[in-house]
Design a protein around this motif. Structure first.
Motif, PDB file in Angstrom:
ATOM      1  N   LYS A 199      54.446  57.923 -67.879  1.00  0.00           N
ATOM      2  CA  LYS A 199      54.740  56.829 -67.238  1.00  0.00           C
ATOM      3  C   LYS A 199      53.881  56.959 -65.817  1.00  0.00           C
ATOM      4  CE  LYS A 199      59.644  56.707 -68.382  1.00  0.00           C
ATOM      5  NZ  LYS A 199      59.383  55.256 -69.191  1.00  0.00           N
ATOM      6  N   LEU A 200      53.598  55.569 -65.487  1.00  0.00           N
ATOM      7  CA  LEU A 200      52.711  55.354 -64.263  1.00  0.00           C
ATOM      8  C   LEU A 200      53.415  55.402 -63.235  1.00  0.00           C
ATOM      9  CD1 LEU A 200      49.768  54.506 -63.597  1.00  0.00           C
ATOM     10  CD2 LEU A 200      50.539  51.916 -63.706  1.00  0.00           C
ATOM     11  N   ASN A 201      53.143  56.319 -62.251  1.00  0.00           N
ATOM     12  CA  ASN A 201      53.928  56.391 -61.049  1.00  0.00           C
ATOM     13  C   ASN A 201      53.200  56.212 -59.779  1.00  0.00           C
ATOM     14  OD1 ASN A 201      56.299  57.225 -59.511  1.00  0.00           O
ATOM     15  ND2 ASN A 201      55.677  59.261 -59.291  1.00  0.00           N
ATOM     16  N   ALA A 202      52.787  54.831 -59.512  1.00  0.00           N
ATOM     17  CA  ALA A 202      51.961  54.430 -58.218  1.00  0.00           C
ATOM     18  C   ALA A 202      52.519  54.692 -56.978  1.00  0.00           C
ATOM     19  CB  ALA A 202      51.616  53.068 -58.507  1.00  0.00           C
ATOM     20  N   ASN A 203      51.916  55.227 -56.007  1.00  0.00           N
ATOM     21  CA  ASN A 203      52.567  55.427 -54.711  1.00  0.00           C
ATOM     22  C   ASN A 203      52.185  54.462 -53.937  1.00  0.00           C
ATOM     23  OD1 ASN A 203      53.077  58.228 -55.352  1.00  0.00           O
ATOM     24  ND2 ASN A 203      50.985  58.737 -55.024  1.00  0.00           N
ATOM     25  N   PHE A 204      53.267  53.883 -53.253  1.00  0.00           N
ATOM     26  CA  PHE A 204      53.136  52.418 -52.509  1.00  0.00           C
ATOM     27  C   PHE A 204      54.156  52.505 -51.633  1.00  0.00           C
ATOM     28  CE2 PHE A 204      56.155  51.295 -55.643  1.00  0.00           C
ATOM     29  CZ  PHE A 204      56.753  50.793 -55.255  1.00  0.00           C
ATOM     30  N   GLY A 205      53.882  51.819 -50.440  1.00  0.00           N
ATOM     31  CA  GLY A 205      54.908  51.373 -49.446  1.00  0.00           C
ATOM     32  C   GLY A 205      54.834  52.475 -48.440  1.00  0.00           C
ATOM     33  N   PRO A 206      55.785  52.204 -47.512  1.00  0.00           N
ATOM     34  CA  PRO A 206      56.940  51.374 -47.352  1.00  0.00           C
ATOM     35  C   PRO A 206      56.656  50.017 -47.103  1.00  0.00           C
ATOM     36  CG  PRO A 206      57.230  52.842 -45.571  1.00  0.00           C
ATOM     37  CD  PRO A 206      56.034  53.419 -46.332  1.00  0.00           C
ATOM     38  N   LYS A 207      57.391  48.878 -47.638  1.00  0.00           N
ATOM     39  CA  LYS A 207      57.022  47.534 -47.162  1.00  0.00           C
ATOM     40  C   LYS A 207      58.467  46.865 -47.497  1.00  0.00           C
ATOM     41  CE  LYS A 207      55.293  46.144 -51.724  1.00  0.00           C
ATOM     42  NZ  LYS A 207      54.232  45.480 -52.450  1.00  0.00           N
ATOM     43  N   LEU A 271      71.323  47.914 -30.534  1.00  0.00           N
ATOM     44  CA  LEU A 271      70.187  47.714 -31.395  1.00  0.00           C
ATOM     45  C   LEU A 271      70.115  48.850 -32.005  1.00  0.00           C
ATOM     46  CD1 LEU A 271      67.584  45.915 -32.140  1.00  0.00           C
ATOM     47  CD2 LEU A 271      66.479  47.193 -30.647  1.00  0.00           C
ATOM     48  N   TYR A 272      70.152  48.675 -33.572  1.00  0.00           N
ATOM     49  CA  TYR A 272      69.787  49.912 -34.457  1.00  0.00           C
ATOM     50  C   TYR A 272      68.498  49.711 -35.221  1.00  0.00           C
ATOM     51  CZ  TYR A 272      74.478  51.280 -33.952  1.00  0.00           C
ATOM     52  OH  TYR A 272      75.725  51.937 -33.330  1.00  0.00           O
ATOM     53  N   ILE A 273      67.866  50.948 -35.431  1.00  0.00           N
ATOM     54  CA  ILE A 273      66.425  51.007 -35.829  1.00  0.00           C
ATOM     55  C   ILE A 273      66.414  52.019 -36.971  1.00  0.00           C
ATOM     56  CG2 ILE A 273      63.952  51.546 -35.393  1.00  0.00           C
ATOM     57  CD1 ILE A 273      64.888  51.181 -32.334  1.00  0.00           C
ATOM     58  N   CYS A 274      65.858  51.299 -38.073  1.00  0.00           N
ATOM     59  CA  CYS A 274      65.463  52.191 -39.452  1.00  0.00           C
ATOM     60  C   CYS A 274      63.999  52.416 -39.754  1.00  0.00           C
ATOM     61  CB  CYS A 274      66.052  51.589 -40.863  1.00  0.00           C
ATOM     62  SG  CYS A 274      65.721  52.471 -42.019  1.00  0.00           S
ATOM     63  N   GLU A 275      63.558  53.678 -39.439  1.00  0.00           N
ATOM     64  CA  GLU A 275      62.168  53.976 -39.461  1.00  0.00           C
ATOM     65  C   GLU A 275      62.069  54.698 -40.997  1.00  0.00           C
ATOM     66  OE1 GLU A 275      59.125  56.880 -37.452  1.00  0.00           O
ATOM     67  OE2 GLU A 275      59.889  55.368 -36.256  1.00  0.00           O
ATOM     68  N   VAL A 276      61.256  54.128 -41.778  1.00  0.00           N
ATOM     69  CA  VAL A 276      60.932  54.762 -43.194  1.00  0.00           C
ATOM     70  C   VAL A 276      59.265  55.148 -43.192  1.00  0.00           C
ATOM     71  CG1 VAL A 276      62.476  53.424 -44.217  1.00  0.00           C
ATOM     72  CG2 VAL A 276      60.443  52.609 -44.164  1.00  0.00           C
ATOM     73  N   ALA A 277      59.184  56.303 -43.915  1.00  0.00           N
ATOM     74  CA  ALA A 277      57.830  56.846 -43.791  1.00  0.00           C
ATOM     75  C   ALA A 277      57.686  57.474 -45.197  1.00  0.00           C
ATOM     76  CB  ALA A 277      57.780  58.060 -42.711  1.00  0.00           C
ATOM     77  N   ASN A 278      56.461  57.098 -45.779  1.00  0.00           N
ATOM     78  CA  ASN A 278      55.974  57.542 -47.189  1.00  0.00           C
ATOM     79  C   ASN A 278      54.926  58.555 -46.615  1.00  0.00           C
ATOM     80  OD1 ASN A 278      54.680  58.087 -49.567  1.00  0.00           O
ATOM     81  ND2 ASN A 278      55.313  55.944 -50.223  1.00  0.00           N
ATOM     82  N   LEU A 279      55.204  59.919 -47.164  1.00  0.00           N
ATOM     83  CA  LEU A 279      54.196  60.981 -46.772  1.00  0.00           C
ATOM     84  C   LEU A 279      52.925  61.053 -47.725  1.00  0.00           C
ATOM     85  CD1 LEU A 279      56.755  63.869 -46.359  1.00  0.00           C
ATOM     86  CD2 LEU A 279      55.999  62.307 -44.718  1.00  0.00           C
ATOM     87  N   LEU A 280      52.947  60.328 -48.882  1.00  0.00           N
ATOM     88  CA  LEU A 280      51.953  60.257 -49.661  1.00  0.00           C
ATOM     89  C   LEU A 280      50.816  59.146 -49.283  1.00  0.00           C
ATOM     90  CD1 LEU A 280      53.263  61.381 -53.308  1.00  0.00           C
ATOM     91  CD2 LEU A 280      52.067  62.505 -51.474  1.00  0.00           C
ATOM     92  N   ASN A 282      51.105  57.835 -46.304  1.00  0.00           N
ATOM     93  CA  ASN A 282      50.890  58.141 -44.790  1.00  0.00           C
ATOM     94  C   ASN A 282      51.114  56.719 -44.142  1.00  0.00           C
ATOM     95  OD1 ASN A 282      50.179  59.835 -42.617  1.00  0.00           O
ATOM     96  ND2 ASN A 282      48.402  59.325 -42.439  1.00  0.00           N
ATOM     97  N   LYS A 283      52.053  56.176 -44.681  1.00  0.00           N
ATOM     98  CA  LYS A 283      52.570  54.693 -43.998  1.00  0.00           C
ATOM     99  C   LYS A 283      54.032  54.777 -43.508  1.00  0.00           C
ATOM    100  CE  LYS A 283      49.474  52.033 -46.605  1.00  0.00           C
ATOM    101  NZ  LYS A 283      49.131  50.713 -47.545  1.00  0.00           N
ATOM    102  N   THR A 284      54.149  54.114 -42.331  1.00  0.00           N
ATOM    103  CA  THR A 284      55.616  54.021 -41.789  1.00  0.00           C
ATOM    104  C   THR A 284      55.949  52.468 -41.625  1.00  0.00           C
ATOM    105  OG1 THR A 284      54.890  54.380 -39.749  1.00  0.00           O
ATOM    106  CG2 THR A 284      55.553  56.300 -40.855  1.00  0.00           C
ATOM    107  N   GLU A 285      57.015  52.405 -41.646  1.00  0.00           N
ATOM    108  CA  GLU A 285      57.542  50.726 -41.405  1.00  0.00           C
ATOM    109  C   GLU A 285      59.015  50.847 -40.754  1.00  0.00           C
ATOM    110  OE1 GLU A 285      56.478  47.076 -43.777  1.00  0.00           O
ATOM    111  OE2 GLU A 285      58.680  47.736 -44.569  1.00  0.00           O
TER     112      GLU A 285
END
Length: 525
Positions: A199-207, A271-280, A282-285
């Motif tokens: 199965k193709l398991n492409a890493n992407f995001g977060p977006k 104000l509430y903030i959700c911060e997401v980070a993809n370690l593979l 190396n992006k955050t949003e």
């Protein structure tokens, strides 16, 4: 006598005259004879190469065993049998191939949606490679096709097929397949096709990160609110919740994508903030949401500084505070008679620089918003020492013996004042008490002549007035001086024992001793 039948000399090779074997297999060839009691066997390769196996003899048959077939064992073999003066030979062919295992798929570990990805398919130890055909597929769609017709390798080798493409988020979960075929029609073996899928398991995001507030981002106090952080990311990202408090950002106690606020309070607004980070990748949003907890006014407090009982002339600050969402409107009112009069305030505060008795009374704070209202009341008591004292002596300060003298005192104070009339005497002090501010001296004599001190007092102060009484002439039967004390005429006043000061907290009162007279009490001096 039956005739004797002599069987003819014959030979055969099993299995048949052709064998297809995979590299590493075990092959056993048997050469059998009939019609010969003591045959002799020999094995050879027509090219005079080594046999590559072990020969054994078992009377009328002989075996050639190859425990692990190799590519160089692919030859024509000859078994020769001699019986006395007769010789027979038969040949057989060994054909070798290698197709031992399924392909191995490798996908670049940094695979990310929208970026170029490389898929590698490896077919281990294949022979003959010039017959190999390879397909790379995504689901049923052929991505790449390759054959090795021009490859004439004489060894079993691992063949590699590489293909690069740009995956999309829609490709996530789809199967990438490597199909390897070795279609040798004149060789009987299975399988001739091997397939491996991944199965193709492409890493992407977060977006496209958002926060969903349930039931909404505006809730009533006491309700529960759940904040869900939704994002597109593979692998799933790390999620950290934060909240802005004043000028600081603080971390919330939640380690997954749902932040629960049970029994929400006004203080949970913000104000509430959700911060997401993809370690593979190396992006955050980040995503934010403003939460508003609503409710009618509560915790309404009405206070007076320095206290709700003050002295006239002091500075008084009346303050009303309350909380509520939407923002509360605070109204401060004072009860005058049966009417509540609205006062002008600044941020719920009302200041009286020099408090007067007229400022005493009931104050009410009303906190309201569109969801309801709440009120508090407080009573301000302004204490005033005796002032504006008026003393009247009737008929005059100079009178004849035998007449009566009436001394009347009126004053303005809160709480009501007490009064004591003292006659200054060189040997002893004569003290007369008043009930309502009126003193009467009956049938005065010359001994009543002198200085009188009128002490007017309450718990916050006192005032002393001096009165000079002169008695002239003589009045018949004026052998006694009668002192009659008439009760103090102010409403709600309370008598004070001799030489004692009674602390009494009550409403304002103005003393006026001319309202009424009671029977005088005689006091012999």
């Amino acid at each position: 006598i039956l005739p004797i039948v002599v069987k003819a000399f014959e030979m055969e090779i099993t299995p048949a005259n052709r064998i297809v074997a995979q590299v590493g297999d075990t092959v056993v060839l048997t050469c059998n004879t009939t019609g010969c009691a003591s045959p002799s066997f020999s094995w050879r390769i027509q090219t005079d190469n080594p046999l590559g196996g072990t020969v054994t003899y078992h009377g009328t048959h002989s075996t050639l065993t190859m425990s692990a077939v190799r590519i160089e064992n692919a030859h024509d073999y000859l078994c020769t049998v001699c019986c006395e003066h007769e010789k027979k030979e038969k040949s057989f062919k060994i054909e070798v191939y290698s197709f031992p295992s399924d392909p191995v798929i490798e996908i670049s570990t940094s695979l990310a949606a929208g970026e170029q990805a490389t898929v590698t398919c490896k077919i281990p130890d294949v022979y003959p490679s010039d017959r190999l055909e390879v397909l790379l597929k995504k689901e049923d769609h052929i991505l790449h096709e390759q054959n090795f017709y021009e490859d004439h390798s004489t060894n079993a080798e691992t063949k590699t097929v590489t293909y690069s493409f740009n995956p999309t988020t829609e490709d996530i979960g789809k199967e990438i397949s490597c199909v390897a075929k070795l279609p040798i029609d004149d060789m009987d073996f299975e399988p001739k096709e091997r397939v491996t899928s991944q199965k193709l398991n492409a890493n992407f995001g977060p977006k496209n990160t958002i926060i969903i507030a349930s039931p909404s981002n505006s809730a009533m106090e006491g309700d529960s609110v759940n904040l869900t952080c939704v994002t597109e990311s593979n692998p799933p990202p790390q999620i950290v919740w934060r909240r802005q408090v004043a000028d600081k950002i603080v971390q919330c106690a939640s380690e997954n994508n749902v932040l629960a606020i049970p029994q929400a309070h006004f203080t949970d607004s913000g104000l509430y903030i959700c911060e997401v980070a993809n370690l593979l990748t190396n992006k955050t949003e980040k995503a934010t949401v403003e939460i508003v907890i609503q409710g009618p006014p509560k915790n309404t407090t009405l206070s007076v500084f320095p206290s709700n009982a003050v002295k006239q002339g002091e500075r008084v600050a009346i303050s009303c505070t309350s909380i509520g969402v939407p923002a509360v409107q605070i109204t401060l009112r004072k009860k005058i008679g049966d009417v509540m009069t609205t006062l002008e305030t600044q941020d719920g505060k009302y200041t009286i620089e020099r408090v007067l008795l007229k400022d005493a009374g009931t104050y009410e704070c009303v906190s309201s918003n569109e969801l309801g209202e709440e009120s508090q009341r407080i009573v301000l008591d302004v204490k005033v020492p005796p002032q504006n004292i008026t003393v009247l002596v009737h008929p005059s300060e100079i009178i004849k013996e035998g007449e009566n003298v009436t001394i009347t005192c009126s004053t303005y104070s809160n709480p009501p004042s007490q009064m004591i009339l003292k006659k200054v005497h060189p040997e002893k002090e004569i003290i007369l008490s008043s009930v309502n501010g009126t003193f009467i001296l009956y049938n005065v004599t010359k001994s009543d002549t002198g200085t009188y001190l009128l002490d007017v007092f309450n718990e916050v102060g006192n005032n002393i007035k001096m009165i000079e009484i002169a008695v002239v002439g003589r009045v018949e039967n004026a052998d006694q001086m009668m002192l009659v004390i008439i009760a103090f005429s102010c409403v709600t006043a309370i008598a004070v024992p001799v030489v004692a000061i009674l602390i009494y907290v009550s409403r304002k009162a103005k003393l006026n001793g001319s309202y009424s007279l009671v029977k005088a009490l005689r006091l012999k001096v």
